[in-house]
Design an enzyme around this catalytic site. Sequence first.
Site, PDB file in Angstrom:
ATOM      1  N   HIS A 265       0.684  -0.990  -0.107  1.00 54.82           N
ATOM      2  CA  HIS A 265      -0.049   0.133   0.072  1.00 54.82           C
ATOM      3  C   HIS A 265       0.891   1.027   0.238  1.00 54.82           C
ATOM      4  O   HIS A 265       1.944   1.310   0.513  1.00 54.82           O
ATOM      5  CB  HIS A 265      -0.996   0.018   1.257  1.00 54.82           C
ATOM      6  N   ASP A 319      -7.928  -5.528  -0.017  1.00 53.60           N
ATOM      7  CA  ASP A 319      -8.234  -6.501  -1.144  1.00 53.60           C
ATOM      8  C   ASP A 319      -8.060  -7.845  -0.853  1.00 53.60           C
ATOM      9  O   ASP A 319      -8.428  -8.774  -1.690  1.00 53.60           O
ATOM     10  CB  ASP A 319      -7.695  -5.841  -2.469  1.00 53.60           C
TER      11      ASP A 319
HETATM   12  N1  CMC Z   1       4.130  -7.491  -4.283  1.00 52.00           N
HETATM   13  C1  CMC Z   1       5.548  -7.483  -4.150  1.00 52.00           C
HETATM   14  N2  CMC Z   1       6.302  -6.406  -3.993  1.00 52.00           N
HETATM   15  C2  CMC Z   1       5.679  -5.112  -3.778  1.00 52.00           C
HETATM   16  C3  CMC Z   1       4.219  -5.106  -3.747  1.00 52.00           C
HETATM   17  C4  CMC Z   1       3.458  -6.135  -3.970  1.00 52.00           C
HETATM   18  N3  CMC Z   1       2.191  -6.298  -3.978  1.00 52.00           N
HETATM   19  N4  CMC Z   1       3.870  -3.879  -3.409  1.00 52.00           N
HETATM   20  C5  CMC Z   1       5.024  -3.068  -3.389  1.00 52.00           C
HETATM   21  N5  CMC Z   1       5.995  -3.936  -3.393  1.00 52.00           N
HETATM   22  C6  CMC Z   1       7.778  -3.425  -3.595  1.00 52.00           C
HETATM   23  C7  CMC Z   1       7.941  -2.907  -4.979  1.00 52.00           C
HETATM   24  O1  CMC Z   1       8.419  -4.014  -5.902  1.00 52.00           O
HETATM   25  C8  CMC Z   1       9.028  -1.863  -4.544  1.00 52.00           C
HETATM   26  O2  CMC Z   1      10.126  -2.507  -4.254  1.00 52.00           O
HETATM   27  P1  CMC Z   1      11.513  -2.007  -4.520  1.00 52.00           P
HETATM   28  O3  CMC Z   1      11.595  -0.852  -3.657  1.00 52.00           O
HETATM   29  O4  CMC Z   1      12.368  -3.040  -4.284  1.00 52.00           O
HETATM   30  O5  CMC Z   1      11.601  -1.698  -6.087  1.00 52.00           O
HETATM   31  C9  CMC Z   1       8.501  -1.284  -3.346  1.00 52.00           C
HETATM   32  O6  CMC Z   1       7.673  -2.371  -2.547  1.00 52.00           O
HETATM   33  C10 CMC Z   1       7.567  -0.289  -3.396  1.00 52.00           C
HETATM   34  O7  CMC Z   1       6.568  -0.669  -4.334  1.00 52.00           O
HETATM   35  P2  CMC Z   1       5.718   0.751  -5.143  1.00 52.00           P
HETATM   36  O8  CMC Z   1       5.364   0.059  -6.515  1.00 52.00           O
HETATM   37  O9  CMC Z   1       6.793   1.803  -5.578  1.00 52.00           O
HETATM   38  O10 CMC Z   1       4.758   1.147  -4.233  1.00 52.00           O
HETATM   39  P3  CMC Z   1       3.505   2.147  -4.485  1.00 52.00           P
HETATM   40  O11 CMC Z   1       3.373   3.010  -3.505  1.00 52.00           O
HETATM   41  O12 CMC Z   1       3.723   2.849  -5.881  1.00 52.00           O
HETATM   42  O13 CMC Z   1       2.271   1.065  -4.933  1.00 52.00           O
HETATM   43  C11 CMC Z   1       0.439  -0.547  -4.508  1.00 52.00           C
HETATM   44  C12 CMC Z   1       1.221   0.684  -3.998  1.00 52.00           C
HETATM   45  C13 CMC Z   1      -0.744  -0.615  -4.091  1.00 52.00           C
HETATM   46  C14 CMC Z   1      -0.031  -0.008  -6.149  1.00 52.00           C
HETATM   47  C15 CMC Z   1       1.497  -1.673  -4.628  1.00 52.00           C
HETATM   48  O14 CMC Z   1       1.603  -2.118  -3.264  1.00 52.00           O
HETATM   49  C16 CMC Z   1       0.748  -2.809  -5.416  1.00 52.00           C
HETATM   50  O15 CMC Z   1       0.620  -2.829  -6.725  1.00 52.00           O
HETATM   51  N6  CMC Z   1       0.337  -3.870  -4.919  1.00 52.00           N
HETATM   52  C17 CMC Z   1      -0.508  -4.943  -5.622  1.00 52.00           C
HETATM   53  C18 CMC Z   1      -1.881  -4.330  -6.014  1.00 52.00           C
HETATM   54  C19 CMC Z   1      -3.028  -4.272  -4.983  1.00 52.00           C
HETATM   55  O16 CMC Z   1      -3.030  -4.967  -3.987  1.00 52.00           O
HETATM   56  N7  CMC Z   1      -3.536  -2.969  -4.992  1.00 52.00           N
HETATM   57  C20 CMC Z   1      -4.719  -2.595  -3.995  1.00 52.00           C
HETATM   58  C21 CMC Z   1      -4.307  -1.484  -3.198  1.00 52.00           C
HETATM   59  S1  CMC Z   1      -5.279  -1.297  -1.770  1.00 52.00           S
HETATM   60  C22 CMC Z   1      -6.587  -0.827  -2.223  1.00 52.00           C
HETATM   61  C23 CMC Z   1      -6.897  -0.048  -3.335  1.00 52.00           C
HETATM   62  O17 CMC Z   1      -6.208   1.235  -3.338  1.00 52.00           O
HETATM   63  O18 CMC Z   1      -7.759  -0.137  -4.013  1.00 52.00           O
END
Ligand code: CMC
Length: 382
Positions: A265, A319
């Site tokens: 998140h 989720d």
């Molecule tokens: N699985 C594996 N690694 C992850 C995940 C994940 N679900 N989420 C973040 N990371 C890692 C990512 O690879 C990165 O690692 P590094 O720094 O080594 O490159 C680090 O954590 C930061 O990730 P980010 O993508 O820059 O984080 P963000 O704040 O841009 O993204 C997010 C947040 C929710 C989009 C992301 O965690 C994600 O894609 N999660 C999976 C999809 C998901 O479950 N979405 C629902 C979110 S909650 C409800 C909603 O908003 O609707």
Amino acid sequence: MTATYLYCEYKPGLEGIPAAKSGISYVDGKQGILEYRGIRIEELAAKSSFLETAYLLIWDKLPTKEELTEFETDILYHRRIKYRIRDMMKCFPETGHPMDALQTSAAALGLFYSRRALDNPDYIRQAVVRLLAKIPTMIAAFHQMREGNDPIQPNDELDYASNFLYMLTERKPHPLAAKIFDVCLTLHAEHTINASTFSAMVTASTLTDPYAVVASAVGTLAGPLHGGANEEVLLMLEEIGSVENVRPFIEKCVANKQKIMGFGHRVYKVKDPRATILQNLAEQLFEEMGHDDYYDLALELEKVVEEQLGSKGIYPNVDFYSGLVYRKLGIPTDLFTPIFAIARVAGWLAHWKEQLGVNRIFRPTQIYTGVHNAPYIPIAER
Ligand code: CMC
């Protein structure tokens, strides 16, 4: 990936950049705290109802008994949709995703209720009532029609949550199922400036109509990084298939830097408080209605992800467990995200109303990275 521009730093995804002042909800991502209008989510989930919570979010006060009854009655009265909207939906391909059907139908409401009076509190209230009342009916109608059935009319004897489950199945739901579904709506009703809410606010800031505001937010919610993740979680559990496959699956994802759906998140760096509540609700449902083997997979998944990615602050988000609850309620997987939308309409409308009170059109800037004075090359010479 950052650059200094004028007085501030460029942050991809606007991470940490305040885009508005808001009194609607509050998240503490380090301690796992979520409040709506200052009230902890745990308390609302235990004591409130979705419609009462919607009222709280939108009008910034808990309603009196009379105000709540009037609000619930108004919504009950406006649940039906016009036959022209049903006829329009009949033309949608049955293979289309229900989020696309919802976005189109929500926008279509603007054709039928086209008067716009954004400075009139009665207009605001009527738009709130119509959107909260009709969105569940439109989702259920699309579902019935894609199955080749006539839509099931709303049942005036049933409350908001029970009626939606009824319109999906034509059976009155088990009281525990209806109660838990209502709590799920409360949990999903609002969550500060997430992508869809920001989308709603940007659209609202142009002073367009509230149906366009909600349609634009629905389109944003549909993506797999946002609301679409709940559906993806179930598809992932299906793909994993057994508890033994969990570890190799996660190790492969981590090695390939592949996102695990339902985890991570932007704000929470601990387990999302809504995931904890949803997990408890899932357990209550399994106790009453029988175990689901996917729950064993989910528990193992949470354990392995925490082991491998906990140090990065990657924990279950809202989720992760919602899909298991909806699956136990017999809801088709592709309706999970539309159900998220039913709930989040409350938050979008609260932000719409708040935005109207302090409106200035959103118009951020950009850092131009292209060239200047480029020559125009005639087509024959390219
Ligand atoms: N699985 C594996 N690694 C992850 C995940 C994940 N679900 N989420 C973040 N990371 C890692 C990512 O690879 C990165 O690692 P590094 O720094 O080594 O490159 C680090 O954590 C930061 O990730 P980010 O993508 O820059 O984080 P963000 O704040 O841009 O993204 C997010 C947040 C929710 C989009 C992301 O965690 C994600 O894609 N999660 C999976 C999809 C998901 O479950 N979405 C629902 C979110 S909650 C409800 C909603 O908003 O609707």
